[in-house]
Motif scaffolding. Sequence first.
Motif, PDB file in Angstrom:
ATOM      1  N   THR A   1       0.842  -1.196   0.000  1.00  0.00           N
ATOM      2  CA  THR A   1       0.000   0.000   0.000  1.00  0.00           C
ATOM      3  C   THR A   1       0.880   1.250   0.000  1.00  0.00           C
ATOM      4  OG1 THR A   1      -0.131   0.076   2.421  1.00  0.00           O
ATOM      5  CG2 THR A   1      -1.880  -1.146   1.266  1.00  0.00           C
ATOM      6  N   TYR A   2       0.248   2.366  -0.322  1.00  0.00           N
ATOM      7  CA  TYR A   2       0.919   3.657  -0.197  1.00  0.00           C
ATOM      8  C   TYR A   2       0.038   4.575   0.641  1.00  0.00           C
ATOM      9  CZ  TYR A   2      -2.161   5.357  -3.966  1.00  0.00           C
ATOM     10  OH  TYR A   2      -3.244   5.703  -4.723  1.00  0.00           O
ATOM     11  N   ASP A   3       0.664   5.572   1.269  1.00  0.00           N
ATOM     12  CA  ASP A   3      -0.059   6.507   2.129  1.00  0.00           C
ATOM     13  C   ASP A   3      -0.988   7.382   1.293  1.00  0.00           C
ATOM     14  OD1 ASP A   3       1.328   5.542   4.307  1.00  0.00           O
ATOM     15  OD2 ASP A   3       2.809   7.157   4.295  1.00  0.00           O
ATOM     16  N   TYR A   4      -2.205   7.545   1.778  1.00  0.00           N
ATOM     17  CA  TYR A   4      -3.205   8.385   1.116  1.00  0.00           C
ATOM     18  C   TYR A   4      -3.932   9.158   2.212  1.00  0.00           C
ATOM     19  CZ  TYR A   4      -6.964   9.608  -2.191  1.00  0.00           C
ATOM     20  OH  TYR A   4      -7.855  10.274  -3.000  1.00  0.00           O
ATOM     21  N   TYR A   5      -3.940  10.471   2.097  1.00  0.00           N
ATOM     22  CA  TYR A   5      -4.588  11.322   3.093  1.00  0.00           C
ATOM     23  C   TYR A   5      -5.778  12.031   2.461  1.00  0.00           C
ATOM     24  CZ  TYR A   5      -0.468  10.413   5.846  1.00  0.00           C
ATOM     25  OH  TYR A   5       0.520   9.781   6.539  1.00  0.00           O
ATOM     26  N   LEU A   6      -6.868  12.057   3.197  1.00  0.00           N
ATOM     27  CA  LEU A   6      -8.104  12.706   2.755  1.00  0.00           C
ATOM     28  C   LEU A   6      -8.306  13.963   3.596  1.00  0.00           C
ATOM     29  CD1 LEU A   6     -10.058   9.398   3.108  1.00  0.00           C
ATOM     30  CD2 LEU A   6      -9.554  10.453   0.918  1.00  0.00           C
ATOM     31  N   PHE A   7      -8.661  15.061   2.944  1.00  0.00           N
ATOM     32  CA  PHE A   7      -8.910  16.310   3.649  1.00  0.00           C
ATOM     33  C   PHE A   7     -10.328  16.775   3.350  1.00  0.00           C
ATOM     34  CE2 PHE A   7      -4.382  16.096   3.034  1.00  0.00           C
ATOM     35  CZ  PHE A   7      -3.875  16.508   4.253  1.00  0.00           C
ATOM     36  N   ASP A   8     -11.059  17.080   4.401  1.00  0.00           N
ATOM     37  CA  ASP A   8     -12.386  17.663   4.277  1.00  0.00           C
ATOM     38  C   ASP A   8     -12.432  18.925   5.118  1.00  0.00           C
ATOM     39  OD1 ASP A   8     -14.105  15.864   2.649  1.00  0.00           O
ATOM     40  OD2 ASP A   8     -13.561  14.406   4.195  1.00  0.00           O
ATOM     41  N   ALA A   9     -13.096  19.941   4.611  1.00  0.00           N
ATOM     42  CA  ALA A   9     -13.291  21.182   5.349  1.00  0.00           C
ATOM     43  C   ALA A   9     -14.784  21.474   5.397  1.00  0.00           C
ATOM     44  CB  ALA A   9     -12.546  22.330   4.678  1.00  0.00           C
ATOM     45  N   TYR A  10     -15.238  21.941   6.545  1.00  0.00           N
ATOM     46  CA  TYR A  10     -16.647  22.255   6.748  1.00  0.00           C
ATOM     47  C   TYR A  10     -16.787  23.652   7.328  1.00  0.00           C
ATOM     48  CZ  TYR A  10     -17.342  17.246   6.277  1.00  0.00           C
ATOM     49  OH  TYR A  10     -17.343  15.963   5.804  1.00  0.00           O
ATOM     50  N   ARG A  11     -17.817  24.355   6.873  1.00  0.00           N
ATOM     51  CA  ARG A  11     -18.239  25.597   7.522  1.00  0.00           C
ATOM     52  C   ARG A  11     -19.444  25.238   8.369  1.00  0.00           C
ATOM     53  NH1 ARG A  11     -22.109  29.253   6.516  1.00  0.00           N
ATOM     54  NH2 ARG A  11     -22.504  28.427   4.414  1.00  0.00           N
ATOM     55  N   ILE A  12     -19.419  25.707   9.598  1.00  0.00           N
ATOM     56  CA  ILE A  12     -20.492  25.414  10.553  1.00  0.00           C
ATOM     57  C   ILE A  12     -21.353  26.665  10.711  1.00  0.00           C
ATOM     58  CG2 ILE A  12     -21.030  24.581  12.882  1.00  0.00           C
ATOM     59  CD1 ILE A  12     -19.137  22.691  11.239  1.00  0.00           C
TER      60      ILE A  12
ATOM     61  N   LEU B   1     -23.534  21.455   9.863  1.00  0.00           N
ATOM     62  CA  LEU B   1     -22.625  21.578   8.735  1.00  0.00           C
ATOM     63  C   LEU B   1     -23.354  22.336   7.630  1.00  0.00           C
ATOM     64  CD1 LEU B   1     -21.254  17.924   8.643  1.00  0.00           C
ATOM     65  CD2 LEU B   1     -20.360  19.883   9.913  1.00  0.00           C
ATOM     66  N   ALA B   2     -22.762  23.445   7.184  1.00  0.00           N
ATOM     67  CA  ALA B   2     -23.428  24.302   6.209  1.00  0.00           C
ATOM     68  C   ALA B   2     -22.766  24.276   4.843  1.00  0.00           C
ATOM     69  CB  ALA B   2     -23.476  25.739   6.732  1.00  0.00           C
ATOM     70  N   GLU B   3     -21.480  23.888   4.805  1.00  0.00           N
ATOM     71  CA  GLU B   3     -20.753  23.915   3.539  1.00  0.00           C
ATOM     72  C   GLU B   3     -19.599  22.924   3.637  1.00  0.00           C
ATOM     73  OE1 GLU B   3     -19.312  27.506   0.522  1.00  0.00           O
ATOM     74  OE2 GLU B   3     -19.895  27.967   2.581  1.00  0.00           O
ATOM     75  N   HIS B   4     -19.253  22.301   2.497  1.00  0.00           N
ATOM     76  CA  HIS B   4     -18.219  21.264   2.486  1.00  0.00           C
ATOM     77  C   HIS B   4     -17.300  21.388   1.284  1.00  0.00           C
ATOM     78  CE1 HIS B   4     -17.019  17.030   1.258  1.00  0.00           C
ATOM     79  NE2 HIS B   4     -16.355  17.219   2.379  1.00  0.00           N
ATOM     80  N   TRP B   5     -15.996  21.254   1.541  1.00  0.00           N
ATOM     81  CA  TRP B   5     -14.963  21.167   0.509  1.00  0.00           C
ATOM     82  C   TRP B   5     -14.164  19.900   0.783  1.00  0.00           C
ATOM     83  CZ3 TRP B   5     -16.119  25.372   3.419  1.00  0.00           C
ATOM     84  CH2 TRP B   5     -16.498  26.555   2.762  1.00  0.00           C
ATOM     85  N   SER B   6     -13.633  19.287  -0.270  1.00  0.00           N
ATOM     86  CA  SER B   6     -12.874  18.055  -0.094  1.00  0.00           C
ATOM     87  C   SER B   6     -11.649  18.045  -0.997  1.00  0.00           C
ATOM     88  CB  SER B   6     -13.752  16.850  -0.426  1.00  0.00           C
ATOM     89  OG  SER B   6     -13.000  15.659  -0.355  1.00  0.00           O
ATOM     90  N   GLY B   7     -10.590  17.389  -0.523  1.00  0.00           N
ATOM     91  CA  GLY B   7      -9.406  17.170  -1.337  1.00  0.00           C
ATOM     92  C   GLY B   7      -9.582  16.010  -2.298  1.00  0.00           C
ATOM     93  N   VAL B   8     -10.657  15.244  -2.133  1.00  0.00           N
ATOM     94  CA  VAL B   8     -10.961  14.116  -3.012  1.00  0.00           C
ATOM     95  C   VAL B   8     -11.732  14.651  -4.209  1.00  0.00           C
ATOM     96  CG1 VAL B   8     -12.232  11.941  -3.219  1.00  0.00           C
ATOM     97  CG2 VAL B   8     -11.034  12.493  -1.105  1.00  0.00           C
ATOM     98  N   ASN B   9     -11.442  14.113  -5.392  1.00  0.00           N
ATOM     99  CA  ASN B   9     -12.232  14.507  -6.555  1.00  0.00           C
ATOM    100  C   ASN B   9     -12.605  13.258  -7.360  1.00  0.00           C
ATOM    101  OD1 ASN B   9     -10.165  14.025  -8.660  1.00  0.00           O
ATOM    102  ND2 ASN B   9      -9.120  15.738  -7.643  1.00  0.00           N
ATOM    103  N   LYS B  10     -13.474  13.417  -8.324  1.00  0.00           N
ATOM    104  CA  LYS B  10     -14.005  12.248  -9.046  1.00  0.00           C
ATOM    105  C   LYS B  10     -12.947  11.524  -9.860  1.00  0.00           C
ATOM    106  CE  LYS B  10     -15.910  15.075 -12.776  1.00  0.00           C
ATOM    107  NZ  LYS B  10     -17.143  15.486 -13.408  1.00  0.00           N
ATOM    108  N   ILE B  11     -11.823  12.162 -10.137  1.00  0.00           N
ATOM    109  CA  ILE B  11     -10.753  11.514 -10.885  1.00  0.00           C
ATOM    110  C   ILE B  11      -9.831  10.726  -9.954  1.00  0.00           C
ATOM    111  CG2 ILE B  11      -8.724  11.944 -12.345  1.00  0.00           C
ATOM    112  CD1 ILE B  11     -10.295  14.353 -13.462  1.00  0.00           C
TER     113      ILE B  11
END
Length: 129
Positions: free
Chosen positions: A99-110, A115-125
């Motif tokens: 395996t290799y290291d994989y980090y996921l980042f999520d940001a939320y506005r409260i 939770l009112a808004e969400h951004w993510s480092g993950v994308n469909k590609i």
Amino acid sequence: MTEQDRNKQLVRDFYRHVFDARNADAVPDFVAHDYIQHCDHIPPGRDGLQQFVRMIFPEGPVETPPEMLRPPVFILAEDDLVVICGYAPQPEPDLPGQTYDYYLFDAYRIANGKLAEHWSGVNKIALPR
């Protein structure tokens, strides 16, 4: 408990009750009705998030664990924003069993305790496996 501590706990509880418990019906408990989604791989709005949870967990809910199944690497809060980092090792394409290291980042506005808004480092590609 500070506002930032409450916001971090809201995000932790959201992950436990929705994703760890595989429970789309819990989404309204944590997510504002006018939720803004900034991720291409998740349908927009609170209803879109519920659809996404139902799609990835078609067998439905399980018991909510007392703690997050995958505790975050870190979780930061400032004002009304929370950033959470998760670790999800991925299969190494050229080395079976590795395996290799994989980090996921999520940001939320409260806002107003939800939770009112969400951004993510993950994308469909580059979705994790």
